[in-house]
Design a protein around this motif. Structure first.
Motif, PDB file in Angstrom:
ATOM      1  N   ARG A 149      -3.881  -5.859   6.718  1.00 54.08           N
ATOM      2  CA  ARG A 149      -3.326  -4.695   6.008  1.00 54.08           C
ATOM      3  C   ARG A 149      -2.485  -3.832   6.947  1.00 54.08           C
ATOM      4  NH1 ARG A 149      -7.660  -1.037   3.166  1.00 54.08           N
ATOM      5  NH2 ARG A 149      -7.948  -0.222   5.270  1.00 54.08           N
ATOM      6  N   ASP A 192     -10.814  -3.763   0.189  1.00 56.32           N
ATOM      7  CA  ASP A 192      -9.989  -2.592   0.509  1.00 56.32           C
ATOM      8  C   ASP A 192     -10.757  -1.454   1.169  1.00 56.32           C
ATOM      9  OD1 ASP A 192      -7.247  -1.429   0.251  1.00 56.32           O
ATOM     10  OD2 ASP A 192      -8.402   0.130  -0.749  1.00 56.32           O
ATOM     11  N   SER A 231      -7.416   1.538  -2.721  1.00 59.42           N
ATOM     12  CA  SER A 231      -6.747   0.618  -3.647  1.00 59.42           C
ATOM     13  C   SER A 231      -7.638  -0.556  -4.027  1.00 59.42           C
ATOM     14  CB  SER A 231      -5.451   0.095  -3.003  1.00 59.42           C
ATOM     15  OG  SER A 231      -4.656   1.166  -2.577  1.00 59.42           O
ATOM     16  N   GLN A 287      -4.650   3.834   2.694  1.00 63.91           N
ATOM     17  CA  GLN A 287      -5.555   2.733   3.056  1.00 63.91           C
ATOM     18  C   GLN A 287      -6.955   3.106   2.576  1.00 63.91           C
ATOM     19  OE1 GLN A 287      -4.782   0.392   6.668  1.00 63.91           O
ATOM     20  NE2 GLN A 287      -4.231   2.313   7.642  1.00 63.91           N
ATOM     21  N   TYR A 316       0.802  -1.227   0.000  1.00 64.87           N
ATOM     22  CA  TYR A 316       0.000   0.000   0.000  1.00 64.87           C
ATOM     23  C   TYR A 316       0.834   1.277   0.000  1.00 64.87           C
ATOM     24  CZ  TYR A 316      -3.344  -3.578   1.311  1.00 64.87           C
ATOM     25  OH  TYR A 316      -4.079  -4.726   1.328  1.00 64.87           O
TER      26      TYR A 316
END
Ligand code: FAD
Length: 442
Positions: free
Chosen positions: A414, A405, A397, A394, A379
Protein backbone atom coordinates in the motif's frame (compact mmCIF):
# COMPACT_ATOMS: atom_id res chain seq x y z
CA UNK A 1 -1.65 32.26 16.04
CA UNK A 2 1.28 34.20 14.64
CA UNK A 3 3.71 32.27 12.49
CA UNK A 4 6.02 32.73 9.53
CA UNK A 5 5.22 30.42 6.66
CA UNK A 6 8.32 29.09 5.04
CA UNK A 7 7.49 25.73 3.49
CA UNK A 8 4.82 24.10 1.42
CA UNK A 9 5.43 20.39 1.88
CA UNK A 10 5.01 17.89 -0.95
CA UNK A 11 3.43 15.53 1.57
CA UNK A 12 2.19 15.98 5.13
CA UNK A 13 1.45 12.67 6.83
CA UNK A 14 -1.03 12.81 9.70
CA UNK A 15 -0.17 10.13 12.25
CA UNK A 16 3.14 8.28 12.35
CA UNK A 17 2.00 4.75 13.14
CA UNK A 18 3.07 1.77 11.04
CA UNK A 19 1.06 2.94 7.99
CA UNK A 20 2.78 6.29 7.58
CA UNK A 21 6.10 4.84 8.73
CA UNK A 22 5.87 2.37 5.84
CA UNK A 23 5.03 5.33 3.60
CA UNK A 24 8.10 7.26 4.80
CA UNK A 25 10.24 4.32 3.66
CA UNK A 26 8.46 4.03 0.31
CA UNK A 27 8.80 7.79 -0.32
CA UNK A 28 12.50 7.61 0.44
CA UNK A 29 12.88 4.79 -2.10
CA UNK A 30 10.77 6.63 -4.65
CA UNK A 31 12.77 9.84 -4.09
CA UNK A 32 16.04 7.98 -4.68
CA UNK A 33 14.69 6.41 -7.87
CA UNK A 34 13.56 9.72 -9.35
CA UNK A 35 16.66 11.55 -8.09
CA UNK A 36 14.65 14.12 -6.12
CA UNK A 37 13.56 13.54 -2.53
CA UNK A 38 10.03 14.33 -1.39
CA UNK A 39 9.73 17.17 1.03
CA UNK A 40 7.66 15.13 3.48
CA UNK A 41 6.83 15.59 7.14
CA UNK A 42 4.80 13.36 9.44
CA UNK A 43 2.90 14.69 12.46
CA UNK A 44 2.00 12.53 15.44
CA UNK A 45 0.21 13.46 18.64
CA UNK A 46 2.28 11.10 20.78
CA UNK A 47 5.40 12.50 22.44
CA UNK A 48 7.53 9.74 20.93
CA UNK A 49 7.07 6.57 18.92
CA UNK A 50 4.90 3.89 20.52
CA UNK A 51 2.81 1.25 18.79
CA UNK A 52 -0.39 0.80 20.83
CA UNK A 53 1.92 1.44 23.77
CA UNK A 54 -0.72 1.06 26.47
CA UNK A 55 -1.49 -2.50 25.41
CA UNK A 56 2.05 -3.87 25.41
CA UNK A 57 1.67 -6.48 28.13
CA UNK A 58 4.34 -9.12 28.53
CA UNK A 59 2.33 -11.93 26.96
CA UNK A 60 1.12 -10.11 23.84
CA UNK A 61 2.34 -11.43 20.51
CA UNK A 62 2.26 -10.18 16.96
CA UNK A 63 -0.65 -11.77 15.10
CA UNK A 64 1.05 -11.73 11.76
CA UNK A 65 4.31 -13.11 10.42
CA UNK A 66 7.33 -10.86 11.07
CA UNK A 67 8.05 -11.23 7.34
CA UNK A 68 5.08 -8.93 6.79
CA UNK A 69 7.08 -6.07 8.28
CA UNK A 70 7.13 -2.50 6.97
CA UNK A 71 8.96 -3.27 3.78
CA UNK A 72 9.92 -6.87 2.97
CA UNK A 73 6.93 -7.74 0.79
CA UNK A 74 7.78 -4.87 -1.54
CA UNK A 75 11.54 -4.70 -1.20
CA UNK A 76 13.26 -7.59 0.61
CA UNK A 77 16.62 -5.85 0.18
CA UNK A 78 15.57 -2.79 2.20
CA UNK A 79 17.63 -1.92 5.31
CA UNK A 80 14.36 -1.34 7.22
CA UNK A 81 13.36 -5.00 7.50
CA UNK A 82 12.65 -6.80 10.78
CA UNK A 83 15.52 -9.16 9.99
CA UNK A 84 17.93 -6.25 9.66
CA UNK A 85 16.61 -4.85 12.94
CA UNK A 86 17.34 -8.19 14.64
CA UNK A 87 20.81 -8.21 13.10
CA UNK A 88 21.51 -4.66 14.26
CA UNK A 89 20.48 -5.61 17.81
CA UNK A 90 22.70 -8.73 17.81
CA UNK A 91 19.68 -11.02 18.24
CA UNK A 92 19.30 -12.62 14.81
CA UNK A 93 20.65 -16.03 15.82
CA UNK A 94 18.67 -16.06 19.06
CA UNK A 95 15.49 -15.13 17.22
CA UNK A 96 16.06 -17.96 14.75
CA UNK A 97 16.48 -20.31 17.70
CA UNK A 98 13.09 -19.21 19.02
CA UNK A 99 11.60 -20.84 15.92
CA UNK A 100 8.64 -18.47 15.62
CA UNK A 101 7.11 -16.18 13.04
CA UNK A 102 5.35 -14.26 15.81
CA UNK A 103 7.62 -12.05 17.92
CA UNK A 104 6.18 -10.49 21.06
CA UNK A 105 4.55 -7.11 20.50
CA UNK A 106 7.09 -5.47 22.82
CA UNK A 107 9.82 -6.49 20.40
CA UNK A 108 7.80 -5.42 17.36
CA UNK A 109 7.26 -2.04 19.02
CA UNK A 110 11.01 -1.80 19.45
CA UNK A 111 11.50 -2.63 15.75
CA UNK A 112 9.06 0.12 14.74
CA UNK A 113 10.81 2.60 17.07
CA UNK A 114 14.14 1.61 15.53
CA UNK A 115 12.81 2.43 12.05
CA UNK A 116 11.07 5.61 13.24
CA UNK A 117 14.34 6.77 14.82
CA UNK A 118 15.90 6.71 11.36
CA UNK A 119 13.22 9.09 10.11
CA UNK A 120 13.38 11.41 13.13
CA UNK A 121 14.02 14.46 10.96
CA UNK A 122 10.84 13.81 9.03
CA UNK A 123 8.57 13.56 12.06
CA UNK A 124 7.21 16.14 14.47
CA UNK A 125 5.94 14.47 17.65
CA UNK A 126 3.57 16.07 20.13
CA UNK A 127 1.49 17.53 17.28
CA UNK A 128 -2.19 16.70 17.61
CA UNK A 129 -3.71 17.48 14.24
CA UNK A 130 -7.09 19.11 14.66
CA UNK A 131 -8.23 19.81 11.09
CA UNK A 132 -7.25 20.17 7.45
CA UNK A 133 -8.56 23.27 5.69
CA UNK A 134 -8.57 24.26 2.01
CA UNK A 135 -6.55 27.23 0.77
CA UNK A 136 -8.65 28.56 -2.07
CA UNK A 137 -6.62 30.01 -4.95
CA UNK A 138 -7.46 31.19 -8.46
CA UNK A 139 -7.36 27.69 -9.92
CA UNK A 140 -9.08 26.01 -7.00
CA UNK A 141 -7.61 24.38 -3.90
CA UNK A 142 -3.98 23.56 -4.67
CA UNK A 143 -2.75 23.77 -1.11
CA UNK A 144 -4.03 22.42 2.19
CA UNK A 145 -3.57 23.93 5.62
CA UNK A 146 -2.95 21.35 8.35
CA UNK A 147 -3.60 22.62 11.88
CA UNK A 148 -2.06 21.01 14.94
CA UNK A 149 -1.83 21.67 18.64
CA UNK A 150 1.09 20.85 20.92
CA UNK A 151 1.01 19.66 24.54
CA UNK A 152 0.99 23.27 25.79
CA UNK A 153 -2.09 24.01 23.69
CA UNK A 154 -0.27 26.13 21.10
CA UNK A 155 -1.83 25.88 17.68
CA UNK A 156 0.03 26.22 14.39
CA UNK A 157 -0.48 25.24 10.79
CA UNK A 158 1.60 23.82 7.99
CA UNK A 159 0.96 23.91 4.26
CA UNK A 160 1.06 20.95 1.90
CA UNK A 161 0.16 19.97 -1.64
CA UNK A 162 -0.95 16.55 -0.42
CA UNK A 163 -1.87 14.92 2.86
CA UNK A 164 -1.98 11.28 3.90
CA UNK A 165 -4.28 10.67 6.85
CA UNK A 166 -3.27 7.52 8.78
CA UNK A 167 -4.65 8.15 12.24
CA UNK A 168 -5.76 4.60 13.09
CA UNK A 169 -8.77 3.50 15.12
CA UNK A 170 -10.76 5.34 17.80
CA UNK A 171 -11.74 3.38 20.93
CA UNK A 172 -15.35 2.17 20.69
CA UNK A 173 -17.34 2.88 23.88
CA UNK A 174 -20.64 0.94 24.02
CA UNK A 175 -23.76 3.07 24.55
CA UNK A 176 -24.35 1.63 28.05
CA UNK A 177 -21.06 3.21 29.17
CA UNK A 178 -21.27 6.54 27.31
CA UNK A 179 -22.27 8.47 30.45
CA UNK A 180 -19.30 7.02 32.38
CA UNK A 181 -16.61 8.37 30.03
CA UNK A 182 -15.20 10.64 32.73
CA UNK A 183 -15.35 7.96 35.46
CA UNK A 184 -11.75 6.85 36.02
CA UNK A 185 -12.93 3.36 37.02
CA UNK A 186 -14.20 2.63 33.49
CA UNK A 187 -11.64 2.65 30.71
CA UNK A 188 -10.98 1.30 27.25
CA UNK A 189 -8.36 -1.38 26.71
CA UNK A 190 -6.36 1.13 24.65
CA UNK A 191 -5.43 2.79 27.99
CA UNK A 192 -4.77 -0.48 29.82
CA UNK A 193 -1.23 -0.06 31.19
CA UNK A 194 -1.57 3.57 32.27
CA UNK A 195 -4.89 3.02 34.00
CA UNK A 196 -3.91 -0.26 35.64
CA UNK A 197 -0.83 1.47 37.10
CA UNK A 198 -3.24 3.72 39.06
CA UNK A 199 -5.27 0.87 40.60
CA UNK A 200 -4.97 -0.20 44.21
CA UNK A 201 -4.27 -3.81 43.20
CA UNK A 202 -0.71 -2.58 42.64
CA UNK A 203 -0.54 -2.42 46.44
CA UNK A 204 -1.95 -5.93 46.49
CA UNK A 205 -5.37 -4.77 47.66
CA UNK A 206 -8.33 -6.88 46.50
CA UNK A 207 -10.22 -5.69 43.43
CA UNK A 208 -13.05 -7.02 41.28
CA UNK A 209 -12.55 -6.13 37.65
CA UNK A 210 -14.87 -6.77 34.68
CA UNK A 211 -13.37 -7.23 31.24
CA UNK A 212 -16.03 -6.60 28.58
CA UNK A 213 -15.46 -8.15 25.15
CA UNK A 214 -14.76 -11.38 23.32
CA UNK A 215 -11.77 -10.51 21.16
CA UNK A 216 -7.99 -10.68 21.38
CA UNK A 217 -7.69 -7.59 23.61
CA UNK A 218 -10.20 -8.97 26.14
CA UNK A 219 -8.30 -12.27 26.24
CA UNK A 220 -4.94 -10.51 26.67
CA UNK A 221 -6.35 -8.37 29.51
CA UNK A 222 -7.77 -11.44 31.25
CA UNK A 223 -4.43 -13.26 31.10
CA UNK A 224 -2.47 -10.22 32.25
CA UNK A 225 -4.80 -9.54 35.20
CA UNK A 226 -4.54 -13.20 36.20
CA UNK A 227 -0.74 -13.30 35.90
CA UNK A 228 0.24 -9.83 37.17
CA UNK A 229 -2.31 -9.04 39.89
CA UNK A 230 -2.87 -11.88 42.37
CA UNK A 231 -5.34 -9.75 44.34
CA UNK A 232 -7.66 -9.23 41.36
CA UNK A 233 -10.78 -11.26 40.63
CA UNK A 234 -11.78 -10.95 36.98
CA UNK A 235 -15.12 -11.50 35.31
CA UNK A 236 -14.90 -11.80 31.56
CA UNK A 237 -18.25 -10.62 30.19
CA UNK A 238 -19.21 -11.37 26.60
CA UNK A 239 -22.36 -11.33 24.53
CA UNK A 240 -21.20 -14.31 22.48
CA UNK A 241 -21.76 -17.86 23.70
CA UNK A 242 -18.08 -18.80 23.48
CA UNK A 243 -14.63 -17.43 22.68
CA UNK A 244 -13.95 -18.24 19.05
CA UNK A 245 -10.50 -18.85 17.55
CA UNK A 246 -9.06 -16.58 14.88
CA UNK A 247 -8.83 -18.44 11.58
CA UNK A 248 -5.24 -18.03 10.39
CA UNK A 249 -5.07 -21.22 8.34
CA UNK A 250 -3.02 -20.96 5.15
CA UNK A 251 -5.76 -20.78 2.48
CA UNK A 252 -7.72 -18.25 4.50
CA UNK A 253 -4.54 -16.24 5.04
CA UNK A 254 -4.38 -15.67 1.30
CA UNK A 255 -7.05 -12.99 1.71
CA UNK A 256 -4.38 -10.86 3.37
CA UNK A 257 -2.04 -10.96 0.40
CA UNK A 258 -1.47 -7.75 -1.57
CA UNK A 259 -2.96 -9.27 -4.74
CA UNK A 260 -6.23 -9.93 -2.91
CA UNK A 261 -6.70 -6.16 -2.61
CA UNK A 262 -7.21 -6.01 -6.39
CA UNK A 263 -9.71 -8.82 -6.24
CA UNK A 264 -11.80 -7.09 -3.57
CA UNK A 265 -11.50 -3.65 -5.14
CA UNK A 266 -12.63 -4.90 -8.55
CA UNK A 267 -15.83 -6.49 -7.20
CA UNK A 268 -19.16 -4.67 -7.28
CA UNK A 269 -20.04 -3.17 -3.91
CA UNK A 270 -22.42 -5.95 -2.80
CA UNK A 271 -19.86 -8.66 -3.61
CA UNK A 272 -17.13 -6.81 -1.69
CA UNK A 273 -19.35 -6.76 1.35
CA UNK A 274 -20.00 -10.49 1.06
CA UNK A 275 -16.28 -11.24 0.84
CA UNK A 276 -15.57 -9.11 3.89
CA UNK A 277 -18.38 -10.67 5.92
CA UNK A 278 -17.31 -14.19 4.94
CA UNK A 279 -13.86 -13.69 6.48
CA UNK A 280 -14.87 -11.49 9.40
CA UNK A 281 -13.72 -14.21 11.80
CA UNK A 282 -10.11 -13.73 10.78
CA UNK A 283 -9.92 -10.46 12.71
CA UNK A 284 -13.03 -9.43 14.64
CA UNK A 285 -14.30 -10.88 17.95
CA UNK A 286 -11.85 -13.77 17.72
CA UNK A 287 -8.87 -14.84 19.79
CA UNK A 288 -5.64 -16.70 19.08
CA UNK A 289 -6.19 -20.37 19.87
CA UNK A 290 -3.27 -20.55 22.31
CA UNK A 291 -4.81 -17.76 24.43
CA UNK A 292 -8.22 -19.48 24.43
CA UNK A 293 -6.52 -22.64 25.65
CA UNK A 294 -4.71 -20.71 28.39
CA UNK A 295 -7.93 -19.10 29.61
CA UNK A 296 -9.73 -22.45 29.58
CA UNK A 297 -6.84 -23.96 31.51
CA UNK A 298 -6.97 -21.21 34.17
CA UNK A 299 -10.71 -21.67 34.64
CA UNK A 300 -10.38 -25.46 34.73
CA UNK A 301 -7.70 -25.35 37.45
CA UNK A 302 -10.09 -23.21 39.52
CA UNK A 303 -12.59 -26.07 39.30
CA UNK A 304 -9.97 -28.58 40.38
CA UNK A 305 -9.05 -26.40 43.36
CA UNK A 306 -12.74 -25.80 44.05
CA UNK A 307 -12.06 -22.10 44.43
CA UNK A 308 -13.60 -19.70 41.99
CA UNK A 309 -11.41 -16.66 41.52
CA UNK A 310 -12.44 -15.56 38.03
CA UNK A 311 -15.79 -15.72 36.23
CA UNK A 312 -16.61 -16.36 32.57
CA UNK A 313 -19.98 -14.74 31.91
CA UNK A 314 -20.94 -15.57 28.33
CA UNK A 315 -24.27 -14.83 26.59
CA UNK A 316 -24.63 -11.64 28.64
CA UNK A 317 -26.12 -8.38 27.48
CA UNK A 318 -25.02 -5.39 29.49
CA UNK A 319 -28.26 -3.46 29.82
CA UNK A 320 -26.99 -0.70 32.07
CA UNK A 321 -24.01 0.58 34.02
CA UNK A 322 -24.15 2.78 37.09
CA UNK A 323 -21.37 4.33 39.14
CA UNK A 324 -21.51 5.27 42.84
CA UNK A 325 -19.07 5.35 45.77
CA UNK A 326 -19.28 1.58 46.11
CA UNK A 327 -18.19 0.88 42.57
CA UNK A 328 -19.63 0.29 39.09
CA UNK A 329 -22.77 -1.82 38.96
CA UNK A 330 -23.49 -3.64 35.72
CA UNK A 331 -27.03 -4.80 34.92
CA UNK A 332 -26.60 -8.07 33.04
CA UNK A 333 -29.12 -10.26 31.23
CA UNK A 334 -28.49 -13.83 30.19
CA UNK A 335 -29.60 -13.93 26.55
CA UNK A 336 -30.46 -17.63 26.74
CA UNK A 337 -32.50 -17.76 29.97
CA UNK A 338 -33.60 -14.12 30.16
CA UNK A 339 -32.39 -14.03 33.77
CA UNK A 340 -31.25 -10.62 35.05
CA UNK A 341 -28.64 -9.87 37.70
CA UNK A 342 -26.60 -6.92 38.95
CA UNK A 343 -22.87 -7.25 39.57
CA UNK A 344 -20.60 -4.71 41.19
CA UNK A 345 -17.01 -4.04 40.18
CA UNK A 346 -14.16 -1.78 41.26
CA UNK A 347 -13.13 -1.25 37.64
CA UNK A 348 -14.43 -2.09 34.17
CA UNK A 349 -12.16 -2.58 31.16
CA UNK A 350 -13.86 -2.10 27.80
CA UNK A 351 -12.12 -4.37 25.32
CA UNK A 352 -14.77 -3.36 22.83
CA UNK A 353 -12.72 -2.64 19.73
CA UNK A 354 -12.13 0.43 17.62
CA UNK A 355 -14.08 2.57 15.17
CA UNK A 356 -12.57 3.91 11.98
CA UNK A 357 -13.83 7.44 11.62
CA UNK A 358 -11.14 9.90 12.72
CA UNK A 359 -10.30 10.84 9.10
CA UNK A 360 -13.79 12.27 8.63
CA UNK A 361 -13.48 14.65 11.57
CA UNK A 362 -10.04 15.88 10.47
CA UNK A 363 -11.12 16.36 6.88
CA UNK A 364 -14.53 17.86 7.70
CA UNK A 365 -13.53 21.35 6.42
CA UNK A 366 -12.92 19.70 3.01
CA UNK A 367 -16.25 17.86 3.02
CA UNK A 368 -17.72 19.84 0.11
CA UNK A 369 -14.87 18.59 -2.11
CA UNK A 370 -14.53 15.06 -0.75
CA UNK A 371 -18.13 13.87 -0.84
CA UNK A 372 -18.50 10.38 0.64
CA UNK A 373 -14.74 9.95 1.23
CA UNK A 374 -14.62 7.15 -1.38
CA UNK A 375 -11.10 6.34 -2.57
CA UNK A 376 -9.59 5.14 -5.83
CA UNK A 377 -7.41 2.02 -5.98
CA UNK A 378 -4.40 4.04 -4.74
CA UNK A 379 -6.24 5.25 -1.63
CA UNK A 380 -6.68 8.81 -2.89
CA UNK A 381 -10.05 10.28 -2.00
CA UNK A 382 -11.99 10.98 -5.18
CA UNK A 383 -12.54 14.69 -5.00
CA UNK A 384 -14.47 17.29 -6.95
CA UNK A 385 -12.69 19.22 -9.73
CA UNK A 386 -11.95 22.21 -7.50
CA UNK A 387 -9.70 20.22 -5.16
CA UNK A 388 -6.35 19.98 -6.96
CA UNK A 389 -4.45 19.04 -3.79
CA UNK A 390 -4.39 15.31 -3.08
CA UNK A 391 -5.86 13.63 -0.01
CA UNK A 392 -4.95 10.00 0.70
CA UNK A 393 -6.12 7.80 3.57
CA UNK A 394 -4.68 4.62 5.06
CA UNK A 395 -6.66 2.29 7.28
CA UNK A 396 -10.13 3.64 6.46
CA UNK A 397 -10.93 1.67 3.31
CA UNK A 398 -11.84 -1.79 4.52
CA UNK A 399 -15.15 -1.66 2.64
CA UNK A 400 -13.43 -1.07 -0.72
CA UNK A 401 -9.99 -2.68 -0.25
CA UNK A 402 -10.69 -5.60 2.08
CA UNK A 403 -9.95 -6.79 5.59
CA UNK A 404 -6.20 -6.22 5.34
CA UNK A 405 -6.76 -2.46 5.22
CA UNK A 406 -6.80 -1.97 9.00
CA UNK A 407 -3.96 -4.43 9.65
CA UNK A 408 -0.23 -4.68 9.04
CA UNK A 409 -0.66 -7.21 6.22
CA UNK A 410 -0.31 -5.06 3.12
CA UNK A 411 1.60 -2.07 4.50
CA UNK A 412 4.60 -2.31 2.14
CA UNK A 413 2.43 -2.76 -0.96
CA UNK A 414 0.00 0.00 0.00
CA UNK A 415 2.80 2.41 0.89
CA UNK A 416 4.43 1.67 -2.49
CA UNK A 417 1.16 2.32 -4.32
CA UNK A 418 0.62 5.62 -2.52
CA UNK A 419 4.25 6.68 -3.07
CA UNK A 420 3.87 5.96 -6.81
CA UNK A 421 0.64 7.91 -6.93
CA UNK A 422 2.30 10.82 -5.11
CA UNK A 423 5.20 10.78 -7.56
CA UNK A 424 2.74 10.87 -10.46
CA UNK A 425 0.78 13.66 -8.79
CA UNK A 426 3.99 15.60 -8.16
CA UNK A 427 4.81 15.53 -11.88
CA UNK A 428 1.33 16.45 -13.03
CA UNK A 429 1.09 20.01 -14.32
CA UNK A 430 -0.99 22.26 -12.10
CA UNK A 431 -4.64 22.00 -13.01
CA UNK A 432 -4.67 18.26 -13.70
CA UNK A 433 -6.85 16.64 -11.10
CA UNK A 434 -7.36 13.07 -10.15
CA UNK A 435 -10.36 12.81 -12.44
CA UNK A 436 -8.55 14.26 -15.44
CA UNK A 437 -5.57 11.95 -14.80
CA UNK A 438 -7.94 8.99 -14.64
CA UNK A 439 -9.59 10.05 -17.91
CA UNK A 440 -6.19 10.37 -19.61
CA UNK A 441 -5.27 6.89 -18.47
CA UNK A 442 -8.51 5.24 -19.62
C1 FAD B 1 -3.66 -3.71 20.58
C2 FAD B 1 -3.59 -3.91 19.10
C3 FAD B 1 -2.83 -4.92 18.57
C4 FAD B 1 -2.76 -5.11 17.20
N1 FAD B 1 -2.02 -6.13 16.71
C5 FAD B 1 -1.97 -6.34 15.38
C6 FAD B 1 -1.20 -7.43 14.85
O1 FAD B 1 -0.59 -8.19 15.59
N2 FAD B 1 -1.19 -7.60 13.51
C7 FAD B 1 -1.88 -6.76 12.67
O2 FAD B 1 -1.82 -6.95 11.46
N3 FAD B 1 -2.61 -5.73 13.15
C8 FAD B 1 -2.68 -5.49 14.48
N4 FAD B 1 -3.42 -4.46 14.97
C9 FAD B 1 -4.16 -3.57 14.03
C10 FAD B 1 -3.50 -2.18 13.89
O3 FAD B 1 -4.43 -1.33 13.31
C11 FAD B 1 -2.28 -2.18 13.03
O4 FAD B 1 -1.36 -3.02 13.63
C12 FAD B 1 -1.54 -0.84 12.90
O5 FAD B 1 -1.33 -0.27 14.15
C13 FAD B 1 -2.17 0.13 11.94
O6 FAD B 1 -1.27 1.20 11.78
P1 FAD B 1 -1.74 2.68 11.52
O7 FAD B 1 -0.52 3.48 11.36
O8 FAD B 1 -2.72 2.69 10.40
O9 FAD B 1 -2.57 3.08 12.82
P2 FAD B 1 -2.06 3.27 14.31
O10 FAD B 1 -1.07 2.25 14.67
O11 FAD B 1 -3.29 3.38 15.14
O12 FAD B 1 -1.31 4.67 14.32
C14 FAD B 1 -1.98 5.88 14.21
C15 FAD B 1 -1.05 6.98 14.67
O13 FAD B 1 -1.69 8.22 14.44
C16 FAD B 1 -1.53 9.05 15.57
N5 FAD B 1 -2.67 9.98 15.58
C17 FAD B 1 -3.98 9.68 15.72
N6 FAD B 1 -4.73 10.77 15.64
C18 FAD B 1 -3.88 11.81 15.44
C19 FAD B 1 -4.03 13.20 15.29
N7 FAD B 1 -5.25 13.79 15.30
N8 FAD B 1 -2.94 13.97 15.11
C20 FAD B 1 -1.70 13.42 15.10
N9 FAD B 1 -1.49 12.10 15.25
C21 FAD B 1 -2.56 11.31 15.41
C22 FAD B 1 -1.49 8.11 16.75
O14 FAD B 1 -0.81 8.69 17.84
C23 FAD B 1 -0.74 6.91 16.16
O15 FAD B 1 0.65 7.01 16.37
C24 FAD B 1 -3.49 -4.25 16.33
C25 FAD B 1 -4.28 -3.24 16.86
C26 FAD B 1 -4.32 -3.06 18.24
C27 FAD B 1 -5.20 -1.96 18.78
Amino acid sequence: MNQMITTTYDVLGIGFGPSNLALAIALQEQGEQRGRPFNALFLDKQQDYRWHGNTLVAQSELQISFLKDLVTLRNPTSPYSFVNYLHSQGRLVDFINLGTFYPCRLEYNDYLRWVAGQFAEQCAYGQDVTRVEPVLGQRGVEVLKVFSRDAQGHERFRLARSVVVSTGGTPRIPAAFAHLRSDSRVFHHGQYLTRMAEQRCNQNQPMRIAVVGAGQSAAEAFIDLNDSYPSVQVDMILRAAVLKPADDSPFVNEIFSPSYTDLVFNQPEGEREKLINEYHNTNYSVVDLNLIERIYGILYRQKVANSQRHGFLCRRNIEGAMGDEQGITLALRDTATGEAENRRYDAVILATGYERKSHKALLAPLQEYLGDFNVDRNYRIMAGEQLKAAVFIQGFSQSSHGLSDTLLSVLPARAGEIANALAEFDQAPVGRTLRSLAMERS
